[in-house]
Design a protein around this motif. Structure first.
Motif, PDB file in Angstrom:
ATOM      1  N   PRO B 122      -2.543  12.663   6.785  1.00 38.61           N
ATOM      2  CA  PRO B 122      -1.727  11.527   6.834  1.00 38.61           C
ATOM      3  C   PRO B 122      -1.842  11.018   5.474  1.00 38.61           C
ATOM      4  N   LYS B 124      -0.920   8.127   4.581  1.00 35.93           N
ATOM      5  CA  LYS B 124      -1.599   6.580   4.560  1.00 35.93           C
ATOM      6  C   LYS B 124      -3.145   6.821   4.346  1.00 35.93           C
ATOM      7  N   PRO B 159       5.139   6.935   1.879  1.00 33.17           N
ATOM      8  CA  PRO B 159       5.791   7.216   3.276  1.00 33.17           C
ATOM      9  C   PRO B 159       6.720   6.461   3.519  1.00 33.17           C
ATOM     10  N   ASP B 170       2.615   7.754   9.469  1.00 31.44           N
ATOM     11  CA  ASP B 170       2.676   7.323   8.515  1.00 31.44           C
ATOM     12  C   ASP B 170       4.035   6.410   8.386  1.00 31.44           C
ATOM     13  N   ASP B 174       2.961   1.368   5.829  1.00 28.82           N
ATOM     14  CA  ASP B 174       1.760   1.964   5.236  1.00 28.82           C
ATOM     15  C   ASP B 174       2.175   2.019   3.759  1.00 28.82           C
TER      16      ASP B 174
END
Lengths: 301, 789
Positions: B122, B124, B159, B170, B174
């Motif tokens: 991800p 984030k 994101p 995300d 974030d």
């Protein structure tokens, strides 16, 4: 000793082969002459099964008073060169005294061999395992052949693995608190941690984390301690202020570590330390050393 | 020594570039042969050049940019590697084996960017890891550049809403967290620069800091570019956290720059909806922060926003923008005790501009601002500081520009109170601005009260404010007073009653102006009053007759007193002209005694004050001209006045002047449209007298200079003869004309005469005229028939 065989042109050639020799993992081993050879890898309580083949030189007979194979675990202290301490010694008689005219193979087997210590090649000490075949002879020197191998023992993850957390400082000058997430690391582990700056009155230039190995040999007044720095890893560049926290992430895999060895047969020990070093602008070093335990993780997969 | 420093720096930079290029070369080779290990090794070595502490931010930037370019190539390589099946996670770990932290983190960010792109983790998590790891660089300059690199490579991978990196795990939150954290850390580093190094290099450090500020501000720009930052997110998260950092950093340079940044990068409607939060931070800033500029820019932006479309105005009302701003400014001024007056005034000026744009209908707001300003100014006396006065002028001009109407501005009760704090000079400037505004917009100032207030405002132009009469430039002064005069002309009201009051008020004010101003200000007032008189004369304008309090008589009394003041100035010629004007007006109103009085005044002035002979001539001609037109006088009065005028004529110094005055007087006895005023005999007497004087003049000239001068006077008299002859004065005979013509011809042929082309031409055209009249036929032709030329 091998070269002796060559020099006097032994009347027979001896070869030791392992039953699973092809499939067994091979690891490099540094030999005395500085060369590295690939040798098989074992762990404790494995069966060591194989075959010794003795082949007399064409048209010669070999008279012997017995053939045996030994499995030896030896500790060699360099300052005491020549003296090998066998902590493990197993023998299998392969043949009764007699004569050999032609090639003969002797199967052998050591079952569930207890090999508690790992092979180790240190500054002042060496721990090694060897298979030794001896063709005993009267009046003249025996014919011997060695097969080195390496032992590595795996440990499951420790049930207790506390973090190391400590506040240290110099009064009115520098106070830091550092934390390593664990006290025990496996060889491919990563050290995660943080350093909190509680008080900074000195001008810090940078901060490093060192991995140091302390090898201690002998005992009593004859103790020799050797410390090596295996890793110097810069954690911080520049001068932090109060309240900063600096992350630590150090991968151990690039470094040649061994597990921690505590009191190997009363002969030596190998310990690992994390040394946190702060360097100020006048290159003064402030450090704090913490022992960590290193182990070889048993891969469960 | 400084030069050495610069030279050394050049040297170090050159060395750094060399090292960088060398390692970049090896890195390229490794990249070409797909040797990852070497690529990492050489790129780390290359990046080690950035570890230098010897370069100023400016030079360091150069090195950074070169590294940046090289890292782009490395990133491409990493992407390729990932495509070839190399685990990006492993790569992410591998670069972290580097022993030196700075190269390690640059590499980490570079791989991190590829990592996010690969979507193996991800976004984030990667972002969070990167921003955390960067804490390892605590050196301000190196840290700022590293984080700016991070910001740069992550910009297109946040994101954000609608971005490919948005997912279940995300969210835009974030993205915001990441940028905010990077921003916070960068700001800390930036602020820290101020406190490191020796105190004597403070200035240099501040310069270096200002070179780096955009690196910090860039983060705010990134935030503003995130699509997902809507008003709620901005209000609840972004702004509070940015402000928290701004306030807590307690650094003057940072606070000023960042506040300004916030105001500039985020949209106006966000500012409007979060005014309270934004303004709440202002009093918490360091006292040395130039908060006035910050707030001024904010208000400027909001003003422009308000001006951009009327649709947004309800928003302003809804959030009570004005009262919030007003409160905030009050608090800031209270909190920053040391703020110079200039600052406070600037703030009020911006606030006023704002309220004028946003609440044009709320005069009370504007007045409130001015009132607050007065409060701040009170206790400081007149302003000496030129910047402050300039600001006050701006402050006071704002309502004029907005409303284009001084009348509205006059409703602001605090307006004159603010003006009081200006020094004399500026006060004048301001007054001029006011007048220009009135002129430009053709503003009518309808009531006496307003006029009163207006003149109070313009005190600086109306009278000397301070005791010291500093020398002012003549031209400037004239300019000023001319504009006051023009202003007086602009005052008008259809209601005579009110108009009278206006005149009285104006008079009251201008009378205080002193001798230098009166000659400028009295005439327009007089004419303005006369205009009113003319209006009253018109029958339908004054339906109540004498019932009303405003009568021409009253006005004339007022005028009399007013003009009198001029003669005291002294400006007798001007007063005389005005008297005559009034007399004529009184004539039109059939007020004989008044007219007579004015004439008397004029005569007195002529006798007592007009001593210059040229002025006398002019004055006398005016008197004659005016008197000739008067029809209101009875025989006796007229005789007296005529007699006096004739007497004056004969007493002029120069003969030609005498002559001309006397033949002018002839007209006094012959008024065309009044049959009772056709005294042919006395006309002839006058003309004969003029002839005598002309003769005497010729002889005097002959005696004095040996030549008789020109015959101009004779030709002029001939013309008069012809005029009256034509008008039917029986005393003017053909014989008389004939003999005059002969006289002229004789004079012209006399040896002593001086040839004068102008006179010749005059005579010729006179003759042509006679000829023309003869040919015309009819009664005129008959009349001329006997005249021989």
């Amino acid at each position: 000793m091998n070269f002796l065989v060559g020099a006097f042109k032994a009347p027979c050639s001896i070869s030791i082969t392992l039953a699973d020799g092809r499939s067994r993992k091979q690891v490099p081993l540094k030999k005395e002459n500085g060369k590295t050879a690939m040798v098989p890898l074992f762990q404790s309580q494995e069966n060591i099964i194989g075959e010794v083949v003795i082949e007399p030189v064409q048209g010669k007979k070999v008279e012997h008073n017995g053939i045996k194979i030994e499995l030896l675990g030896q500790i060699e202290l360099y300052f005491d060169r020549g003296n090998l301490y066998d902590f493990t010694s197993l023998v299998r008689e392969l043949d009764v005294p007699g004569e050999l005219y032609e090639r003969k193979a002797y199967p052998f087997e050591f079952s569930t061999v207890e090999m508690p210590y790992e092979s180790y090649n240190g500054v002042n000490v060496r721990l090694r395992y060897v298979l030794k075949v001896t063709v005993g002879r009267n009046f003249i020197s025996n014919i011997v052949e060695y097969q080195h191998f390496v032992v590595q023992n795996y440990t499951p993850p420790p049930s207790m693995n506390n973090s190391i957390k400590m506040e240290v400082g110099i009064e009115d000058c520098l106070h830091i608190e550092f934390e390593y997430s664990k006290s025990k690391y496996h060889l491919r582990d990563v050290i995660i941690g943080k350093i909190y700056f509680l008080l900074v009155r000195i001008k810090i230039k940078n901060m490093e984390l060192e991995i140091r190995r302390r090898e201690s040999t002998g005992s009593g007044p004859n103790t020799y301690v050797e410390t090596e720095t295996l890793a110097k890893f810069e954690l911080m560049d520049g001068a932090p202020v109060r309240g900063e926290s600096i992350p630590i992430r150090l991968f151990l895999s690039p470094y040649e570590l061994t597990p921690t060895y505590r009191n190997i047969n009363n002969k030596f020990s190998v310990k690992y330390y994390l040394n946190l070093v702060l360097v100020d602008e006048e290159d003064r070093r402030y450090f704090k050393q913490q022992e960590i335990t290193v182990y070889r993780l048993l891969e469960t997969s | 020594m400084i030069a050495d420093g610069v030279e050394d720096e050049e040297k170090w930079l050159a060395a750094g570039i060399t090292g960088l290029q060398q390692n970049a070369f090896y890195m390229h080779r490794a990249l070409d042969s797909n040797n990852l290990r070497d690529a990492l090794k050489y790129s780390a070595q290359m990046l080690s050049e950035l570890r230098t502490s010897k370069l100023s931010p400016h030079k360091y930037y150069e090195l950074y940019m070169r590294s940046f370019d090289e890292l782009r190539k490395l990133e491409m390589f990493f992407k390729e590697e990932a495509r070839r099946g190399c685990s990006i996670v492993e790569l992410y770990e591998l670069v972290q084996h580097a022993g030196n932290i700075l190269p390690r983190l640059y590499l980490l960010c570079t791989v991190g960017s590829v990592y996010i792109k690969s979507k193996e983790a991800p976004a984030k998590d990667v972002l969070k890891d990167l921003v955390e790891m960067c804490r390892g660089i605590q050196h301000p300059v190196r840290g700022l550049f590293l984080r700016s690199y991070l910001s740069q490579v992550s910009r297109d991978k946040l994101p954000d809403i609608g971005s490919e990196f948005e997912g279940d795990a995300d969210t835009v939150i974030d993205a915001v967290d990441f940028v905010l954290q990077n921003f916070t850390e960068m700001n800390k580093l930036w602020v820290r620069m101020q406190h490191q190094g020796p105190a004597r290099e403070k200035e240099k450090r501040e310069k270096e800091r200002s070179e780096l500020r955009d690196l910090v501000g860039k983060n705010l720009h990134v935030l503003s570019q995130i699509e997902g930052v809507d008003l709620d997110l901005y209000r609840d998260t972004v702004l509070p956290r940015v402000l928290e950092q701004v306030v807590n950093c307690k650094d003057e340079i940072a606070q000023f720059y960042l506040m300004d940044c916030i105001i500039q990068v985020f949209p106006d409607e966000y500012h409007l909806q979060t005014l309270e939060i934004l303004l709440g931070a202002c009093p918490q800033l360091q006292p040395s922060v130039d908060i006035k500029t910050v707030l001024s820019r904010l208000m400027e932006r909001l003003s422009n926003y308000a001006a951009s479309s009327t649709d947004v105005l309800p928003e302003f009302l809804q959030v009570e923008a004005f009262s919030k701003l007003n409160n905030a400014i009050g608090k800031v001024i209270e909190a920053q005790v040391d703020m110079p007056i200039f600052g406070a005034v600037t703030l009020y000026s911006s606030l006023l501009t704002f309220t004028l744009h946003v609440h044009p209908d709320r005069l009370d707001y504007a007045d409130q601002v001015l009132g607050a300003c007065v409060k701040k100014l009170s206790g400081h006396g007149k302003l000496e500081d030129s910047r402050s006065t300039k600001q006050i002028v701006a402050l006071l001009s704002a309502p004029l520009e907005k409303y284009n109407d001084i009348v509205t501005a006059l409703k602001l009760s605090n307006y004159p109170r603010v003006m009081e704090y200006l020094d004399t000079e500026t006060n004048k400037v301001m007054a001029t601005v006011i007048i220009q505004s009135i002129m430009k917009n053709n503003t009518r100032i309808p009531t006496a009260d307003k006029v009163d207030s207006l003149f109070e405002l313009m005190e600086g132009l109306i009278k000397d404010l301070d005791e010291t009469h500093e020398e002012v430039d003549e031209d400037d002064f004239n300019e000023e007073q001319n504009s006051v005069a023009r202003l007086i002309q602009m005052l008008s009201n259809d209601d005579p009653e009110e108009m009278y009051k206006i005149i009285c008020n104006v008079r009251k004010h201008i009378m205080t102006g002193g001798q230098r101003r009166l000659p400028f200000t009295v005439p327009p007032l007089v004419f303005s009053a006369l205009k009113l008189v003319r209006r009253l004369q018109a029958p339908d304008e004054n339906p109540f007759g004498d019932e009303t309090s405003t009568t021409p008589k009253k006005i004339f009394q007022l005028l009399n007193q007013t003009i009198e003041s001029l003669s005291a100035v002294p400006s007798p010629e001007l007063a005389l002209r005005l008297y005559l004007q009034c007399a004529e007006a009184a004539n039109d109103c059939d007020l004989e005694p008044v007219a007579y009085e004015f004439f008397t005044q004029a005569y007195i002035l002529y006798e007592e004050e007009v001593s210059d002979s040229r002025a006398q001539v002019t004055a006398l001609h005016l008197i004659i001209g005016t008197l000739q037109r008067m029809h209101v006088f009875g025989v006796e009065n007229r005789d007296t006045l005529t007699h006096k005028a004739t007497g004056y004529s004969a007493k002029l110094l120069k003969k030609p002047d005498q002559c001309r005055a006397v033949y002018g007087c002839a007209h006094l006895f012959w008024v065309d449209d009044q049959d009772n005023l056709k005294d042919g005999e006395r006309v002839l007497i006058c003309l004969k007298r003029a002839l005598r004087i002309a003769n005497a003049a010729q002889q005097m000239s002959n005696a004095a200079r040996g030549s008789t001068g020109s015959v101009t006077l004779f030709v002029e008299i001939l013309n008069k003869y012809l005029y009256f002859f034509e008008k039917g004065n029986t005393h003017i005979t053909v014989a008389a004309i004939q003999s005059l013509i002969e006289l002229i011809m004789t004079e012209m042929q006399s040896e002593s005469s001086t040839p004068d082309p102008a006179t010749d031409a005059f005579l010729a055209s006179t003759k042509r005229y006679i000829q023309f009249q003869k040919q015309k036929g009819g009664s005129i032709g008959e009349k001329y028939e006997p005249v021989k030329v």
